[in-house]
Structure formats: structure tokens, C-alpha cells
Design a protein around this motif. Structure first.
Motif, PDB file in Angstrom:
ATOM      1  N   VAL A 133      -0.773   1.238  -2.122  1.00  8.52           N
ATOM      2  CA  VAL A 133      -1.353   0.578  -1.165  1.00  8.52           C
ATOM      3  C   VAL A 133      -1.246  -0.729  -0.796  1.00  8.52           C
ATOM      4  O   VAL A 133      -1.108  -1.315   0.414  1.00  8.52           O
ATOM      5  N   TRP A 134      -0.985  -1.534  -1.897  1.00  2.54           N
ATOM      6  CA  TRP A 134      -0.541  -2.885  -1.706  1.00  2.54           C
ATOM      7  C   TRP A 134       0.505  -3.078  -1.154  1.00  2.54           C
ATOM      8  O   TRP A 134       0.804  -4.214  -0.213  1.00  2.54           O
ATOM      9  N   GLN A 135       1.710  -2.136  -1.267  1.00  5.34           N
ATOM     10  CA  GLN A 135       3.038  -2.433  -0.366  1.00  5.34           C
ATOM     11  C   GLN A 135       2.728  -2.163   0.961  1.00  5.34           C
ATOM     12  O   GLN A 135       3.380  -2.795   1.911  1.00  5.34           O
ATOM     13  N   LYS A 136       1.680  -1.331   1.600  1.00  6.53           N
ATOM     14  CA  LYS A 136       1.381  -1.227   2.897  1.00  6.53           C
ATOM     15  C   LYS A 136       0.587  -2.307   3.425  1.00  6.53           C
ATOM     16  O   LYS A 136       0.615  -2.868   4.737  1.00  6.53           O
ATOM     17  N   VAL A 137      -0.612  -2.742   2.785  1.00  2.43           N
ATOM     18  CA  VAL A 137      -1.675  -3.719   3.472  1.00  2.43           C
ATOM     19  C   VAL A 137      -1.340  -5.010   2.643  1.00  2.43           C
ATOM     20  O   VAL A 137      -2.030  -5.863   3.400  1.00  2.43           O
TER      21      VAL A 137
ATOM     22  N   MET B 299      -2.605  -8.622   4.385  1.00  3.05           N
ATOM     23  CA  MET B 299      -3.817  -9.321   3.653  1.00  3.05           C
ATOM     24  C   MET B 299      -3.246 -10.620   3.391  1.00  3.05           C
ATOM     25  O   MET B 299      -4.013 -11.803   3.311  1.00  3.05           O
ATOM     26  N   SER B 300      -1.941 -10.972   3.020  1.00  2.00           N
ATOM     27  CA  SER B 300      -1.655 -12.102   2.478  1.00  2.00           C
ATOM     28  C   SER B 300      -1.566 -13.238   3.569  1.00  2.00           C
ATOM     29  O   SER B 300      -1.898 -14.222   3.479  1.00  2.00           O
TER      30      SER B 300
ATOM     31  N   GLY C  60      -1.723   6.838 -12.761  1.00  2.00           N
ATOM     32  CA  GLY C  60      -1.972   7.219 -11.335  1.00  2.00           C
ATOM     33  C   GLY C  60      -2.835   6.315 -10.397  1.00  2.00           C
ATOM     34  O   GLY C  60      -2.178   5.905  -9.102  1.00  2.00           O
ATOM     35  N   MET C  61      -3.775   5.663 -10.916  1.00  2.00           N
ATOM     36  CA  MET C  61      -4.450   4.441 -10.421  1.00  2.00           C
ATOM     37  C   MET C  61      -3.338   3.359 -10.153  1.00  2.00           C
ATOM     38  O   MET C  61      -3.763   2.844  -9.187  1.00  2.00           O
ATOM     39  N   ALA C  62      -2.770   2.884 -10.969  1.00  2.00           N
ATOM     40  CA  ALA C  62      -1.947   1.864 -10.865  1.00  2.00           C
ATOM     41  C   ALA C  62      -0.836   2.258  -9.984  1.00  2.00           C
ATOM     42  O   ALA C  62      -0.576   1.392  -9.215  1.00  2.00           O
ATOM     43  N   THR C  63      -0.188   3.205  -9.963  1.00  2.00           N
ATOM     44  CA  THR C  63       0.526   3.741  -8.958  1.00  2.00           C
ATOM     45  C   THR C  63       0.084   3.524  -7.442  1.00  2.00           C
ATOM     46  O   THR C  63       0.655   3.261  -6.657  1.00  2.00           O
ATOM     47  N   TRP C  64      -1.101   4.198  -7.421  1.00  2.00           N
ATOM     48  CA  TRP C  64      -2.012   4.293  -6.121  1.00  2.00           C
ATOM     49  C   TRP C  64      -1.952   2.818  -5.540  1.00  2.00           C
ATOM     50  O   TRP C  64      -1.866   2.522  -4.331  1.00  2.00           O
TER      51      TRP C  64
END
Length: 587
Positions: free
Chosen positions: A525-529, A533-534, A517-521
Motif C-alpha cells: 500500500v505504501w508503495q502505491k500511496v 502522501m509524502s 502478511g500485514m507487514a507485506t500488505w
């Protein structure tokens, strides 16, 4: 014994038969070979010379001992071959080339590893057990079995990687790879090997692969799996880590913690998987007694006897539950009950297996477990002895009572099915005979429990031990009677955990649910931010690079004016002085 047969590791014979079975379309010929191969292998090891290297070879400058038989490897190898024979008989009603082939090849890999005399050969067959056994889970054909098999394979491969890494350190330190006992976990490679074996033995927090995979295997597959992987690890511990104190406490914890999970588990094959953890704990605890690198003769006899008996009676219990699954389509306790009316022979055989694992006098478990309990008591480990005593009561509760009670008695589920096929009954009958034959007193010298004790690594110490003493019998019977009384009272009062559908959370929840669940979350989150950030990162690093280039490049600020010229002159002067001093000192 001379000639080619004297150099044939019997495990290789089983592996060859297993690979050949994959391409044999004629069912009865294929299954006949899977039955004949273990019988021939038993004859081969029975006449093999002991304590000599029967076959050696060289690869990459490493001496490999491909076949060696001694008292310790003999009893484990014999147990594996008997299990392979019973499993082949049990599978006679099926027509599955992949299952037939992988079952006997898996057994062969375990046997070949047992009779190997060096760590590299052990590693090769250690990995082969993982590769062949995974098909017994995959063959179930369900989505759950597929994911369980992938997790199972990943854990087994991890064990192999750690073992290989440890072997590298051992070779660098010793200069050879012959299997010998470690005297300390601080020896090069010892800790890596210890962890690798611990994964295979299903140590606490490393055990979930077992409960995850075995109940999802095929009817035959679960029976086959119960015999080899964990007991091969037990053999390896007895060979390489006898007398290590850590094993005493690890084993004691292993005997206790599965009891609580097994009590509330609804799937009876999963109850048996937890029970397997419990039983291996007794063996691991016994191996840890004594001096590091040497062990304790009585305790090592206990671990070996327990492993031999456990392979048979645990297989018998898995066979009985497999027969139930084959006829009813389920092993959920909440959906079973009353099957004694339509499966009487399976009921009887299951009860024999239950009494054996519970260590009732006159059954194999009593003759084996008493060795370990006596060794722990003589070594003065009072707390450990009490833990094993509690675990013994727990074994009776979840394997001795719960399995037969909820499957065959309890509430009547209304299921009226056929008795198990004859070949299943024959395999269960033979296993039941062994459970009784090695548990009865030796009225005739050399028979009964003495037959088993004659096979143990330290024969003289084993033959001097007498399990059927008054104190052993009274202690065990008091424990068994109290455990039965507790079960009856809890059922009467309605305090016994009800058998109902559900999921029992174990430590694997941390990585299978919380971790996933943590990995999925994190991924969401990374897909959105992530893009923003990059962009910020590249913008900042670009500006930093421009500043550095403006300052330090040949056309930068530091390269302009007299400062740069002065630095160049002083650098040349210092280098000249260094060269002059070097010339003077060397001259």
C-alpha cells in the motif's frame, strides 16, 4: 585437588576441543577428542571441591566467579557431560568438522554456564550456547532450515539482550553480580532476567522457536539440541527464582498445552519437540513451589532429578527418530510403519525411551517424576496436581505410544532398510542402560534410584523419600493403563486423529503469517500511496513554515510597528527588576 586442573572449568575444555575440531581434518582423531573431552570433564567435576570459588577474576571492576561447583550445579553439569559423551558416540559415523566442533562447543558453553558463579560469566556462555547451536540447524542445508535457524538465532539473541539489561539493573542495585536468588519480581532487573530465562525455557507463547527449529536440524543436531538450551534455563530458574508462585502455574500450563498439538502432529521429531515443552513444564512447576527465594527441598530435588533423566531419555527418543530419518529419509508418521522388522534394536531402544518418559515403574521417569507429584500434592495445589496428572497421561499418549507405534508398528509402510549404524546403536544402548539403571529399586544400597538421589541438591530429603510405595505404583499404573486403553479404543472406533500430511497452526502463526502478511500488505500500500502522501505532507509543512516565518521572523509582522518596540522596552524593565530583587535578597 591442587594445581591448574583444580581451576579449570570443564566447560572450557569442551569449548577448546570444539574450536580445535574445526581445524582437524583427520576424522578419527577429531571424533576421538570429542569423546575423550566429556570423560575427562566428568573426572574433573567429580573431584572438584564443593561450595568454594575455584577460579575468580576481575573485569571492568566486576568480580567474576569463573568456576564454582555445588550440589545443584553438579547434577546439571554431570547430565550435560553425559549427554555430550552420548552425542559424540552417536555422531561417530559422520564426517563433518563443523557439526563435530559446534556440538561439543555448544555442550561446553552449557557446562561452563552451569559452573559459573556470577551473572556476567553466565551471560557470556548463555550467548555462546546460541551462537554454537545455530550451526546444528544451518548444517541441514535446506531452505527451511536456513530460515528456521535465523528465527532461532534472533530469539536466542533477544533472550541474551534482556538478560544483559537485567544484569545492569541488578549490578546498579546490589553492587555485585554473584548469582543469588531473587525474592521478588519487583527487585531491580528481576523481571527482565525472568523473561530472558523464560524465552530460553520456551514458556507458553515464547515456545515456537523450539518446534520451528529442532525438527529441521540435522540428524545429530536435533539430538544435541534436545539436551542443553532448555535445561540450562531450568538450572538458571532453580538458581535464581526458586519458590516463585508464577512458575507453578506457568509450568502447569506448559505441561498441558503441548499435548493437544502433539496428538495431531505428523512429524515425529516435532512431536518430540512438543513433548520437550511438556517435560520442561514439570520442572518449572516444581521450581515454583515453596518460599520465594528458597523453594521447596522435595520439589527442587524433583526438578533436578527430572532434568537429569529427561536429558537422557529425551536424547534417546531423538536418537531413535534420528536413526529412522537416517535410514528412511523421513520422520513423518504417515510415511512410516513396520520398521520393527528391519530395525529391531532401534525399536527396542525407542520403547525403553518411551517407557522412561511415560514414568513406568522400573524406569527413570518414575523415580524422578514422583518427587514432583508428591511435592505438589503436599503443598495443596489440587488443580495443579490434576493438570500434571492429565499431562502425564498425555505424555504416554504422544511420546510413550504414538512415537514407537507409528514409526515401528502401525500400518506397514513397506520400507525395508538397514539397521542403524553400530555407533548409533551403542549410544542408544548406553542411554537405555541409564534409563533403566536409575529407575530400578535400590536392592543394593547406593545403586538403582538411590544413585540418582545421592546426586540431588538436598541429599538427606532425597534419601528419606521412597518412590516404590504401593500408592505411588498403583496410582501411576492406573493412569498408564487407562491412557493405553483410551488410545486403543480411539483407534478401534476411528476417533483418533489420523496421521496425514499437513501444517499444525501454533501461536507463531500470528507473527509468521498474519503479522508478516500485514507487514507485506502495508508495504504494498505504501508503495502505491506513499509518494502522493509524502508530497502532500511536504507541501503542507512548507506552507506552515512560510506562515511562521512571515509572522515571527525579524522582518515579520510582529517585528513591525510600535508593538515590537513596546515589548522590547517592557522586557528590559522586567529583567532589570529581577536583577534588582536578586541583588537585594542575596545582600
Amino acid at each position: 585437588m591442587t594445581g591448574l586442573l583444580s581451576m579449570l572449568n570443564p566447560g572450557w575444555l569442551l569449548i577448546a576441543v570444539g574450536l580445535g575440531a574445526l581445524f582437524l581434518p583427520v576424522r578419527r582423531v577429531r571424533q576421538g577428542l570429542t569423546i575423550a573431552a566429556p570423560i575427562i570433564a566428568i573426572l574433573l567435576i567429580s573431584v572438584a571441591d564443593r561450595n568454594v570459588n575455584l577460579l575468580t577474576g576481575h573485569a571492568l571492576g566486576i568480580e567474576m566467579i569463573l568456576y564454582r561447583v555445588d550440589n545443584l550445579s553438579y547434577i546439571f553439569g554431570l547430565a550435560f557431560l553425559l549427554a555430550a559423551l552420548l552425542n559424540a558416540i552417536y555422531a561417530w559415523h559422520t564426517d563433518d568438522r563443523l557439526q563435530d566442533g559446534m556440538s561439543i562447543a555448544y555442550a561446553g558453553a552449557a557446562v561452563a554456564a552451569t559452573f559459573s558463579g556470577d551473572m556476567m560469566t553466565l551471560f557470556v556462555f548463555w550467548e555462546l550456547t546460541a551462537i554454537t547451536s545455530v550451526f546444528l540447524i544451518l548444517r541441514a542445508g535446506t531452505r527451511a532450515a536456513y530460515f528456521a535457524s535465523m528465527r532461532y538465532l534472533g530469539v536466542q539473541i533477544l533472550s541474551g539482550v534482556l538478560l544483559l539489561a537485567g544484569i545492569g539493573y541488578v549490578y546498579q542495585s546490589r553492587g555485585d553480580l554473584s548469582i543469588s536468588a531473587f525474592t521478588s519480581l519487583n527487585e531491580p532487573g528481576a523481571l527482565l532476567v525472568f523473561i530472558a530465562l523464560g524465552i530460553k525455557a520456551a514458556f507458553p507463547f515464547l515456545h515456537n522457536w523450539l518446534q520451528d527449529s529442532y525438527p529441521k536440524a540435522t540428524v545429530v543436531g536435533a539430538v544435541v539440541l534436545s539436551a542443553f538450551t532448555t535445561k540450562l534455563a531450568v538450572y538458571a530458574f532453580a538458581r535464581m527464582f526458586p519458590g516463585h508462585d508464577a512458575l507453578i502455574w506457568i509450568g502447569a500450563v506448559m505441561t498441558v498445552f503441548p499435548v493437544f498439538f502433539a496428538v495431531i502432529e505428523n512429524d515425529l521429531r516435532k512431536v518430540l519437540a512438543y513433548s520437550l515443552n511438556n517435560q520442561v513444564g514439570f520442572m518449572i512447576c516444581a521450581i515454583g513451589l515453596g518460599t520465594a527465594g528458597v523453594g521447596n527441598a522435595l520439589a527442587l530435588n524433583g526438578a533436578s532429578a527430572h532434568a537429569f533423566c529427561h536429558i537422557i531419555y529425551k536424547g534417546l527418543l531423538f536418537m531413535s527418530m534420528g536413526a529412522v530419518l537416517y535410514r528412511t529419509g523421513t520422520t513423518k508418521a504417515s510415511e512410516l510403519g513396520g520398521l520393527y522388522k528391519s530395525m529391531p534394536w532401534t525399536t527396542i531402544f525407542c520403547i525403553i525411551g518411551a517407557m522412561s518418559i511415560s514414568a513406568f515403574p522400573l524406569f527413570s521417569g518414575f523415580a524422578a517424576k514422583s518427587l514432583t507429584m508428591s511435592a505438589v500434592g503436599k503443598e495443596g495445589y489440587t488443580i495443579v496436581w490434576l493438570m500434571l496428572l492429565f499431562a502425564s497421561a498425555g505424555v504416554l499418549e504422544h511420546s510413550g505410544i504414538k512415537i514407537p507405534y507409528f514409526a515401528f508398528f502401525g500400518h506397514d509402510s513397506g520400507k525395508r532398510v538397514k539397521e542403524a549404524p553400530f555407533n548409533m546403536l551403542l549410544a542408544m544402548g548406553l542411554a537405555s542402560f541409564i534409563c533403566i539403571a536409575v529407575g530400578v529399586p535400590a536392592i543394593v544400597p547406593g545403586f538403582g534410584y538411590e544413585w540418582l538421589y545421592n546426586l540431588l541438591p538436598y541429599r538427606e530429603e532425597a534419601m528419606a523419600y521412597h518412590p516404590f510405595t504401593l500408592d505411588h505404583i498403583l496410582t501411576q499404573m492406573q493412569l498408564l493403563v487407562l491412557a493405553i486403553f483410551a488410545f486403543v479404543m480411539l483407534k478401534r472406533l476411528g476417533w483418533y486423529p489420523p496421521e496425514k500430511p499437513g501444517v499444525v497452526l501454533d501461536s507463531d502463526w500470528l507473527y509468521r503469517k498474519a503479522g508478516y502478511g500485514m507487514a507485506t500488505w502495508t508495504g504494498t500500500v505504501w508503495q502505491k500511496v506513499g509518494p502522493a502522501m509524502s508530497a502532500i505532507f511536504f507541501k503542507l509543512t512548507g506552507r506552515a513554515y512560510e506562515r511562521i516565518e512571515d509572522t515571527f521572523s525579524p522582518r515579520g509582522e510582529l517585528a513591525r510597528g510600535g508593538l515590537a518596540s513596546g515589548m522590547a522596552i517592557w522586557t528590559a524593565i522586567l529583567l532589570g527588576l529581577v536583577l534588582l530583587l536578586s541583588f537585594i535578597t542575596t545582600g
